[in-house]
Design a protein around this motif. Sequence first.
Motif, PDB file in Angstrom:
ATOM      1  N   LYS A  36       1.472 -11.792  -6.206  1.00  0.00           N
ATOM      2  CA  LYS A  36       2.203 -12.884  -5.129  1.00  0.00           C
ATOM      3  C   LYS A  36       3.705 -12.568  -5.662  1.00  0.00           C
ATOM      4  O   LYS A  36       4.052 -12.570  -6.666  1.00  0.00           O
ATOM      5  CB  LYS A  36       1.544 -14.240  -5.417  1.00  0.00           C
ATOM      6  N   MET A  56       2.268  -9.274   2.283  1.00  0.00           N
ATOM      7  CA  MET A  56       1.518  -8.133   2.977  1.00  0.00           C
ATOM      8  C   MET A  56       0.631  -8.949   4.008  1.00  0.00           C
ATOM      9  O   MET A  56       0.803  -8.541   5.302  1.00  0.00           O
ATOM     10  CB  MET A  56       0.871  -7.357   1.823  1.00  0.00           C
ATOM     11  N   ASP A  57      -0.070  -9.685   3.710  1.00  0.00           N
ATOM     12  CA  ASP A  57      -1.225 -10.362   4.541  1.00  0.00           C
ATOM     13  C   ASP A  57      -0.812 -11.869   5.144  1.00  0.00           C
ATOM     14  O   ASP A  57      -1.603 -12.300   5.671  1.00  0.00           O
ATOM     15  CB  ASP A  57      -2.600 -10.360   3.926  1.00  0.00           C
ATOM     16  N   LEU A  75       2.696   1.347  -3.870  1.00  0.00           N
ATOM     17  CA  LEU A  75       1.651   1.804  -4.436  1.00  0.00           C
ATOM     18  C   LEU A  75       1.313   3.197  -4.619  1.00  0.00           C
ATOM     19  O   LEU A  75       0.812   3.976  -5.547  1.00  0.00           O
ATOM     20  CB  LEU A  75       0.401   1.136  -4.408  1.00  0.00           C
ATOM     21  N   TYR A  98       0.942  -1.107  -0.110  1.00  0.00           N
ATOM     22  CA  TYR A  98       0.117   0.046   0.124  1.00  0.00           C
ATOM     23  C   TYR A  98       0.697   1.300  -0.193  1.00  0.00           C
ATOM     24  O   TYR A  98       0.580   2.312  -0.599  1.00  0.00           O
ATOM     25  CB  TYR A  98      -1.013  -0.021   1.070  1.00  0.00           C
ATOM     26  N   ALA A 153      -1.958  -5.007  -8.781  1.00  0.00           N
ATOM     27  CA  ALA A 153      -2.036  -4.179  -7.608  1.00  0.00           C
ATOM     28  C   ALA A 153      -1.344  -5.037  -6.430  1.00  0.00           C
ATOM     29  O   ALA A 153      -0.778  -4.682  -5.710  1.00  0.00           O
ATOM     30  CB  ALA A 153      -3.642  -3.841  -7.408  1.00  0.00           C
ATOM     31  N   PHE A 154      -1.900  -6.180  -6.359  1.00  0.00           N
ATOM     32  CA  PHE A 154      -1.642  -7.095  -5.370  1.00  0.00           C
ATOM     33  C   PHE A 154      -0.917  -8.306  -5.530  1.00  0.00           C
ATOM     34  O   PHE A 154      -1.764  -9.388  -5.632  1.00  0.00           O
ATOM     35  CB  PHE A 154      -2.659  -7.314  -4.146  1.00  0.00           C
TER      36      PHE A 154
END
Lengths: 593, 593
Positions: free
Chosen positions: A559, A567-568, A134, A131, A556-557
């Motif tokens: 792997k 990130m998560d 970006l 985040y 955007a997100f």
Amino acid sequence: MSLTRTHTCGELNASHVGEQIILNGWVATRRDLGGVVFIDLRDRHGITQIIFTEEEKELHAQAEHLRSEFTVGILGMVRERGQETKNAKMSTGEIEVVAESLVVYSKSQTPPFEIKDGIATNEEIRLKYRYLDLRRPELQANLVLRSKLYKTVRNYYYDHDFNEVETPVLMKSTPEGARDYLVPSRVNAGRFYALPQSPQTYKQLLMVAGMDRYFQIVKCFRDEDLRADRQPEFTQIDVEMSFINEEDIYASTEGLMKEIFTTTHGYEIPAKFDRVTYDEAIRRFGSDKPDTRFGMEICDFTDIVASAEFRVFNSVATSGGAIVGINVTGGNEAIGRGAIDRLTDRVRKETGAGGLIYIRVDKDGAKSSVDKFVNAEMVQAMADRIGAKDGDLVLILAGKQPDVFTQCGDLRLMMAKEFNLIKEKQWNFLWVTEFPLVEWDEDSQRYHALHHPFTSPKPEHIGLMKTDPAKIKARAYDLVLNGNEIGGGSIRIHDTETQQNMFELLGIREDEAQEKFGFLLEAFTFGPPPHGGIAMGLDRIAMLLTGATSLRDVIAFPKNQKAQSPMDGSPGMVETNQLDDLHIKLKPIVKEL
Amino acid sequence: MSLTRTHTCGELNASHVGEQIILNGWVATRRDLGGVVFIDLRDRHGITQIIFTEEEKELHAQAEHLRSEFTVGILGMVRERGQETKNAKMSTGEIEVVAESLVVYSKSQTPPFEIKDGIATNEEIRLKYRYLDLRRPELQANLVLRSKLYKTVRNYYYDHDFNEVETPVLMKSTPEGARDYLVPSRVNAGRFYALPQSPQTYKQLLMVAGMDRYFQIVKCFRDEDLRADRQPEFTQIDVEMSFINEEDIYASTEGLMKEIFTTTHGYEIPAKFDRVTYDEAIRRFGSDKPDTRFGMEICDFTDIVASAEFRVFNSVATSGGAIVGINVTGGNEAIGRGAIDRLTDRVRKETGAGGLIYIRVDKDGAKSSVDKFVNAEMVQAMADRIGAKDGDLVLILAGKQPDVFTQCGDLRLMMAKEFNLIKEKQWNFLWVTEFPLVEWDEDSQRYHALHHPFTSPKPEHIGLMKTDPAKIKARAYDLVLNGNEIGGGSIRIHDTETQQNMFELLGIREDEAQEKFGFLLEAFTFGPPPHGGIAMGLDRIAMLLTGATSLRDVIAFPKNQKAQSPMDGSPGMVETNQLDDLHIKLKPIVKEL
């Protein structure tokens, strides 16, 4: 308290001077200069310079507490910058905003890396704080371009009478090619859905259903061992049409590319793309996805040197192999004796070729590295055939077919990089056509489909299915851009018999074919239309358009290469009761030593 | 041989008379009349009548072998129909095509049901042969409308400076509310991805990332026990914006609905939608998704009858319950003595209310079913308050709050259907606002989030989080259309402290919150902007727009109520080696007796 913005940080210019405005955004930088606080305020649209003067004491004191990445609202007056401080590089460079009011929406701790372009931060850290990554203008620009790309693609197909149809994500597992991602069913114990590797069967069924023209921008999934440039989930522009042939697909896809590259991005591309057959692509470029931004085509010398005394040449020639080469213009001087030894090592390592032979051409004519074994006429004949002139270097490989061509193709790409033959913002599209229908796989001792099992053979080759399958050409095509495969498709089989023969040819047992594809075979008994289509890699197109070097920079997100999200922390552990509900349990995990 | 079409089956009219044309399509019907063969040829665009005359003997003989659902190409001449055979109901009804050449692309066995609208075939059969069901004009029209809906939605957001961003399908499992679908990871043994129930956390992170305005039309997944009108995968219009408040979301969404209903479909809808608070919706309509296409609002009689001798009324009133009713205009005559007994049974069964009390109003005034216990003044006062007139029937329920209101709301809907109060093609939009932040769940003895754990409390209620959570109103809103919830959203929490308090309030332990949502909490320490959004159910909007009675009729390949696809048999069995690769095994399946 909150300040509702009147403008973005990218739009104020001299025409706004004297207006009271409100901006919202992030503090990009803060500088204190002689009692004046300067803030660069950033949002997705740009940066605006804000000034807190000494006169406004309270406000000035607040501004001194601002730090990078604080989120604020600012009310202020637009004024023209002094002539010497104007910045022509910024869209807002003519003006600055004198702050009259400030609201801090939220504070920020110090970010783990600077929010600016061209940082050298380790990618794992950037993915963990995705985040923040970006927020950097280059990644923002990539996502904005990607959004524009969706828009262009969709409106193109909407305008050409295609219907967008969503196909299921929870589908049937039909392992062919790559591994499926599986999803255990709770309601149906012991059963599994699979995530689509592509919506292939569904789009064909939509044609059987009479939908005529279908498109979708769709997520697909492949559980592969990840290479540098692969993602477990990727995005496909998926298209299928009825009552058409190859020419309709070519024309429709060329129109789309024109729309993307020319209308949307202003790049010139031709209305029609060049075409080469698969066989020609291999022989001329040593690749089924040739980069045609430069020449340096492969030349076949086999007939010239077949009768040479040189054992390498004549054993290769008599055993059905080939002697092929490329001409490196100006290579004679550029690549000296030491360099050619290093190149030979590299060629062995990177292309798998057994060795490298060369011809140097200077004002005295052509001299080869194997002059002892190959006579001067043959050497000169090779140089002449490939058009080598004074100063050139011809690089030659010998080996079995078709490997020696792909090795030479790799060498060709190596030399193009070495000699900077590839210009930027040059867009060379190419259709590669007439792929073989199947290829023999030594490991599994059976034929594999080069495209997929639904690809139609050329009608005149259908008779070969039972006799000489390797000779069959398919009605399959790839779209290549600058040496990247950006799309592929085919005219499909639309009769049960040919489809069954194809399954048989691929060694899929009849009961297995019924179990996996019975519904498609049955659908073909109800008047299927002739149909075909194409699928294009949206991520790759976005990457080429932005000039990014990794797919991760246009997703955007993404792997990482272990298929994880730093990130998560996904994939993650789950509760035992979740697994119980799904009727599965973990196997003991044995670590390999 | 193949015939490349020049026109579709829906476009030929008198202006084409005399032209030689080619059509491709399916044989819808074949009739032999006095030596002439008539074919209705169908494609997605319409039907055209083809004629094979006796003169063309060979062609005529071929045409006699055509059967329903054969796929053909026809070359022929367009001619005007005779005056008496013109068909004003068909777009091509002025003309017919005299066939000159015929190609059969594929044959069809007899379909299991007729390819026409309004068939009564069992849905399981229709789902098994979905590709045939989708040939029926009504389902084709549904899919075409759905495609148009995508287009309208996307272009609306593109035009309003939103960026379309794809969020991951393989994400982290954070079981809250519904069950996640899980995907075992092969590369990361013992770990699982989850399919998104919504891209909630990702869209909030996009706001933290400064993307400003995001939208996506996105597949979401819930592993629920399926009710009649649920699908395991469904499609959401997902929106998030930064630096905004509720009014921005309302305005943006109202603009979208205007675009869908008015610009695209020509239905009149208001520029601004009515609003009611959650409390008001419950009190006036007995529902948090009120159908406002008719009145019949709920009236609270508690204060009037609290002091009645009637035990039901006064025990309810003294224990904090309520006595509420609706007025059925003209109900006195329409619902006689027998009908009211049946209604009472139905109310008990379907709403859970304990009983039904009523007041009949005729020219002599109001008489209640409990006149023995409630005095005439009270009865008249109730009739007066609700505005009941000669001929009306007031239906009254008594019970604890808020249940008695929702029971009365169900009764209200029941009566609206009974008395046909709902007109077709009437579009009543409504914002329901100020939802409670949390509600107490007796079963789990803890608070649950009414929307989700990221919804912001109203700022003036934040102080109640530790003292009286049930009183907190959220900055949450639902969009209701004709009594259907078609969207919902909220302004989000954007600071770590409030978010942590919210998790605590929901009984999520701190370590658990860290494990599941730590990345979001951490993101909030880096200057998150104020933000909020909305998600709308695209399937439901498509269903309402088409007038379909089931979500399955607006989804190309839906699952049945057992979450199965009868067409391809998914979910299906998989090979043991696939499970081995995923480090899982099946648990022994115990059938319950």
